[in-house]
Design a protein around this motif. Structure first.
Motif, PDB file in Angstrom:
ATOM      1  N   UNK A   1       0.863  -1.176   0.000  1.00 44.15           N
ATOM      2  CA  UNK A   1       0.000   0.000   0.000  1.00 44.15           C
ATOM      3  C   UNK A   1       0.905   1.232   0.000  1.00 44.15           C
ATOM      4  N   UNK A   2       0.928   2.014  -1.088  1.00 46.46           N
ATOM      5  CA  UNK A   2       1.857   3.145  -1.161  1.00 46.46           C
ATOM      6  C   UNK A   2       1.527   4.236  -0.155  1.00 46.46           C
ATOM      7  N   UNK A   3       2.560   4.794   0.446  1.00 45.18           N
ATOM      8  CA  UNK A   3       2.395   5.901   1.389  1.00 45.18           C
ATOM      9  C   UNK A   3       2.904   7.216   0.811  1.00 45.18           C
ATOM     10  N   UNK A   4       3.528   7.140  -0.362  1.00 45.67           N
ATOM     11  CA  UNK A   4       3.967   8.335  -1.066  1.00 45.67           C
ATOM     12  C   UNK A   4       3.895   8.085  -2.564  1.00 45.67           C
TER      13      UNK A   4
ATOM     14  N   UNK B   1      -1.629  31.378  -9.975  1.00 47.08           N
ATOM     15  CA  UNK B   1      -1.400  30.062  -9.384  1.00 47.08           C
ATOM     16  C   UNK B   1      -2.678  29.570  -8.715  1.00 47.08           C
ATOM     17  N   UNK B   2      -3.081  28.346  -9.030  1.00 50.31           N
ATOM     18  CA  UNK B   2      -4.341  27.793  -8.534  1.00 50.31           C
ATOM     19  C   UNK B   2      -4.122  26.402  -7.967  1.00 50.31           C
ATOM     20  N   UNK B   3      -5.094  25.919  -7.212  1.00 50.83           N
ATOM     21  CA  UNK B   3      -5.009  24.593  -6.616  1.00 50.83           C
ATOM     22  C   UNK B   3      -5.143  23.526  -7.691  1.00 50.83           C
ATOM     23  N   UNK B   4      -4.227  22.580  -7.699  1.00 49.03           N
ATOM     24  CA  UNK B   4      -4.323  21.412  -8.568  1.00 49.03           C
ATOM     25  C   UNK B   4      -4.962  20.288  -7.751  1.00 49.03           C
ATOM     26  N   UNK B   5      -6.120  19.829  -8.208  1.00 49.50           N
ATOM     27  CA  UNK B   5      -6.920  18.869  -7.442  1.00 49.50           C
ATOM     28  C   UNK B   5      -6.598  17.446  -7.910  1.00 49.50           C
ATOM     29  N   UNK B   6      -6.285  16.575  -6.963  1.00 46.18           N
ATOM     30  CA  UNK B   6      -5.850  15.215  -7.266  1.00 46.18           C
ATOM     31  C   UNK B   6      -7.038  14.355  -7.697  1.00 46.18           C
ATOM     32  N   UNK B   7      -6.870  13.671  -8.839  1.00 49.21           N
ATOM     33  CA  UNK B   7      -7.863  12.711  -9.356  1.00 49.21           C
ATOM     34  C   UNK B   7      -9.286  13.268  -9.373  1.00 49.21           C
ATOM     35  N   UNK B   8      -9.427  14.504  -9.791  1.00 45.93           N
ATOM     36  CA  UNK B   8     -10.737  15.108  -9.913  1.00 45.93           C
ATOM     37  C   UNK B   8     -11.319  14.843 -11.299  1.00 45.93           C
TER      38      UNK B   8
ATOM     39  N   UNK C   1       3.046  18.978  -2.218  1.00 47.94           N
ATOM     40  CA  UNK C   1       1.986  17.973  -2.330  1.00 47.94           C
ATOM     41  C   UNK C   1       2.130  16.924  -1.242  1.00 47.94           C
ATOM     42  N   UNK C   2       1.028  16.656  -0.533  1.00 44.41           N
ATOM     43  CA  UNK C   2       0.997  15.651   0.525  1.00 44.41           C
ATOM     44  C   UNK C   2       0.151  14.471   0.051  1.00 44.41           C
TER      45      UNK C   2
ATOM     46  N   UNK D   1      -3.073  13.361   2.267  1.00 43.68           N
ATOM     47  CA  UNK D   1      -4.273  14.198   2.161  1.00 43.68           C
ATOM     48  C   UNK D   1      -4.610  14.537   0.714  1.00 43.68           C
ATOM     49  N   UNK D   2      -3.700  14.178  -0.216  1.00 40.84           N
ATOM     50  CA  UNK D   2      -3.873  14.458  -1.650  1.00 40.84           C
ATOM     51  C   UNK D   2      -4.020  15.955  -1.927  1.00 40.84           C
ATOM     52  N   UNK D   3      -3.370  16.781  -1.122  1.00 43.96           N
ATOM     53  CA  UNK D   3      -3.507  18.229  -1.265  1.00 43.96           C
ATOM     54  C   UNK D   3      -2.132  18.895  -1.330  1.00 43.96           C
ATOM     55  N   UNK D   4      -2.133  20.188  -1.691  1.00 44.15           N
ATOM     56  CA  UNK D   4      -0.904  20.971  -1.687  1.00 44.15           C
ATOM     57  C   UNK D   4      -0.311  21.221  -3.056  1.00 44.15           C
ATOM     58  N   UNK D   5      -0.855  20.587  -4.120  1.00 39.35           N
ATOM     59  CA  UNK D   5      -0.336  20.798  -5.467  1.00 39.35           C
ATOM     60  C   UNK D   5      -0.884  22.102  -6.042  1.00 39.35           C
ATOM     61  N   UNK D   6      -0.085  22.758  -6.874  1.00 38.87           N
ATOM     62  CA  UNK D   6      -0.479  24.012  -7.511  1.00 38.87           C
ATOM     63  C   UNK D   6      -0.179  23.946  -9.006  1.00 38.87           C
TER      64      UNK D   6
END
Length: 274
Positions: free
Chosen positions: A130-133, A209-216, A240-241, A244-249
């Motif tokens: 199970x990947x953690x990163x 610069x805007x939020x990049x949403x993971x797997x949206x 990027x975390x 939480x799948x957040x922090x990308x721009x």
């Protein structure tokens, strides 16, 4: 006598109401659960129907959970799936929208367990990881390619024509030149040649610069109001975390090389000759 009749009527209404609530709650529960995911795991691609994909139907257990076992699963990263109840209700991680992702490091049987009460999914097997990163080997721009936009490649996450350059650690860029004026250029960023990890979002303007949403499900829609403009796409995963799948721009920069204004028809005729 009248009071007794009213009391009896109220009692009957209460019984009917209770039965109605019970019937609704029972009928609202899913009666069948199916694993829907990538074809490498399920044989079919994201098929929620047990009628068309009976091999992916989960078996009910005495403890209330549901289990599906896949035998001799091949070595591969980024197996992804969701659990689907009655062909309509999709459950990802903790019942949310995120697909469950796992890797297989050695050929093994993979057991998927789903708890309808907690919406918890677990995956086990001797070779399961199970990947953690998120390990990124490559990044590509993917969208409605046409002409110079995305080099004419449409919605292919594995096309090397749209490989992005890592300009600094975890920051990726690519530029497309001489684009036609158009208000519906669409794009996402896909890692490692597949849709397993991708980012979309909402374009807020050139250079913003805007939020990049993971797997949206949301594609980034870019408006280019100039003829023969350049567009630079930038994805910044520095913060990027994966948990939480957040922090990308992301940033989209539209450059008008002619130095003119956006092309528009004149609103009124000139008042004098040039």
């Amino acid at each position: 006598m009248f009071k007794k009749a009213i009391s009896l009527l109220l009692s009957l209404m209460l019984v009917v109401t209770t039965l109605s609530v019970t019937i609704v709650s029972v009928s609202a529960a899913d009666s069948e659960y199916v694993v829907a995911g990538v074809a490498d795991l399920c044989g079919s691609t994201w098929d929620p129907s047990g009628a068309t994909s009976p091999d992916n139907i989960m078996e009910a257990q005495e403890d209330g959970t549901y289990v599906k076992v896949y035998t001799d699963v091949a070595v591969m990263n980024d197996y992804q799936f969701k659990i689907v109840g009655d062909g309509a209700n999709w459950y990802g991680i903790d019942g949310g929208n995120d697909n469950f992702t796992f890797n297989v490091k050695s050929v093994c049987d993979v057991t998927i367990t789903f708890n309808p009460e907690t919406l918890k999914i677990t995956v086990t097997g001797e070779g399961v990881e199970i990947p953690t990163e998120l390990v990124i080997e490559s990044m590509r721009a993917v969208g409605n390619g046409d002409g110079n936009w995305l080099n004419g490649v449409a919605w292919d996450p594995a096309s090397d024509d749209n490989l992005m350059t890592e300009v600094s650690p975890k920051v990726y860029e690519v530029t497309y030149e001489d684009l036609d004026e158009f208000d519906n250029y669409q794009v996402k960023f896909a890692a490692n040649g597949s849709w397993a990890a991708n980012w979309g979002g909402t374009y807020a303007g050139s250079g913003v610069e805007s939020e990049a949403v993971f797997n949206t499900n949301d594609n980034i829609t870019v408006e280019v109001p100039y003829e023969l403009a350049d567009v630079t796409l930038r994805l910044d995963l520095t913060n990027f975390d994966y948990a939480s799948k957040s922090g990308a721009k992301f940033t989209v920069t539209v450059t008008d090389k002619t130095g003119g204004e956006p092309t528009e028809a004149p609103t009124e005729a000139p008042t004098e000759a040039p």
